[in-house]
Design an enzyme around this catalytic site. Structure first.
Site, PDB file in Angstrom:
ATOM      1  CG  HIS A  21       1.962   5.923   5.966  1.00  0.00           C
ATOM      2  ND1 HIS A  21       3.200   6.438   6.235  1.00  0.00           N
ATOM      3  CD2 HIS A  21       2.177   4.641   5.571  1.00  0.00           C
ATOM      4  CE1 HIS A  21       4.128   5.507   6.023  1.00  0.00           C
ATOM      5  NE2 HIS A  21       3.530   4.407   5.615  1.00  0.00           N
TER       6      HIS A  21
ATOM      7  CD  GLN B 130       4.237   5.572   2.381  1.00  0.00           C
ATOM      8  OE1 GLN B 130       3.210   4.971   2.097  1.00  0.00           O
ATOM      9  NE2 GLN B 130       5.379   4.944   2.626  1.00  0.00           N
TER      10      GLN B 130
ATOM     11  CG  HIS C  98       1.669   0.322   7.309  1.00  0.00           C
ATOM     12  ND1 HIS C  98       2.838  -0.190   7.821  1.00  0.00           N
ATOM     13  CD2 HIS C  98       2.045   1.261   6.406  1.00  0.00           C
ATOM     14  CE1 HIS C  98       3.867   0.426   7.265  1.00  0.00           C
ATOM     15  NE2 HIS C  98       3.417   1.301   6.383  1.00  0.00           N
ATOM     16  CD  GLU C  99      -0.364   1.881   3.339  1.00  0.00           C
ATOM     17  OE1 GLU C  99      -0.008   3.066   3.222  1.00  0.00           O
ATOM     18  OE2 GLU C  99       0.442   0.937   3.267  1.00  0.00           O
TER      19      GLU C  99
ATOM     20  CB  CYS D 218       7.270   1.514   6.256  1.00  0.00           C
ATOM     21  SG  CYS D 218       6.594   3.087   5.704  1.00  0.00           S
ATOM     22  CG  LEU D 219       6.988   1.313   0.001  1.00  0.00           C
ATOM     23  CD1 LEU D 219       6.050   1.857  -1.079  1.00  0.00           C
ATOM     24  CD2 LEU D 219       7.971   0.326  -0.609  1.00  0.00           C
TER      25      LEU D 219
ATOM     26  N   GLY E 236       0.854  -1.182   0.000  1.00  0.00           N
ATOM     27  CA  GLY E 236       0.000   0.000   0.000  1.00  0.00           C
ATOM     28  C   GLY E 236       0.882   1.221   0.000  1.00  0.00           C
TER      29      GLY E 236
HETATM   30 ZN    ZN Z   1       4.405   2.640   5.190  1.00  0.00          ZN
END
Ligand code: ZN
Length: 189
Positions: free
Chosen positions: A147, A54, A143-144, A102-103, A49
């Protein structure tokens, strides 16, 4: 449509809560273009995701998709989902420890997530959704939404479990995948 650079931890946009999209603006080229960029970037980076902040945007939008993901081979599939103004509500109170990456963060670690959540959101056509998510899929949604609220996994990770991806692979991966695969079989997604 384009792949955009991922904003890494330390940039203030990741700590800034995103702003609800006016439903009247969902059809606009700006919002539709942002959604396309989120999808392209998420797929390019093999993310499960991605949240708008991000890639440096301030709108409360996330995209989620899991197919055969090399970063997260143990995650059950999730069809491509575009969630605008998502709101999340834990259901039941049961929790599970998940090892997440996480990215935007070069580390992984164990953190606690709700097993079951109710999610309400608008899709890219402006249609309302009200759904129940379970297990690792519920974890991805949490998680998303974190963010979008300006939170990162480092706020939740048990510090003693923090690891680089390389060290996770070497020392934690096998036990985690065994446990989480059993869990996924029990609770579904
Ligand atoms: Zn993340």
């Amino acid at each position: 449509m384009s792949v955009r650079p991922i904003v890494p931890i330390g940039h203030p946009v990741l700590r800034t809560p995103t702003i609800d999209v006016d439903p009247a603006d969902i059809a606009s080229p700006e919002i539709q273009g942002l959604i396309d960029d989120l999808i392209d970037t998420m797929r390019h980076e093999n993310g499960a995701g991605i949240a708008a902040n991000q890639i440096g945007a301030t709108a409360r939008i996330t995209t989620i998709e899991v197919t055969d993901n090399p970063r997260y081979p143990y995650k059950p599939p999730i069809p491509l989902t575009v969630a605008i103004n998502p709101r999340l509500e834990p259901i039941g109170g049961e929790t599970v420890v998940i090892n997440e990456g996480c990215l935007s963060v070069p580390l992984r670690g164990d953190l606690v997530r709700s097993v079951t959540v109710r999610v309400r959101y608008l899709d890219r056509d402006g249609l309302e959704h009200d759904e129940i998510k379970r297990g690792l899929t519920a974890g991805t949604w949490q998680h998303e939404c974190d963010h979008l609220d300006g939170r990162l996994i480092v706020d939740r990770i048990d510090p003693a479990t923090m690891a680089t991806w390389e060290q996770f692979e070497a020392h934690q991966r096998d036990a985690f995948i065994e446990r989480i695969t059993r869990f996924t079989e029990e609770v579904g997604s």
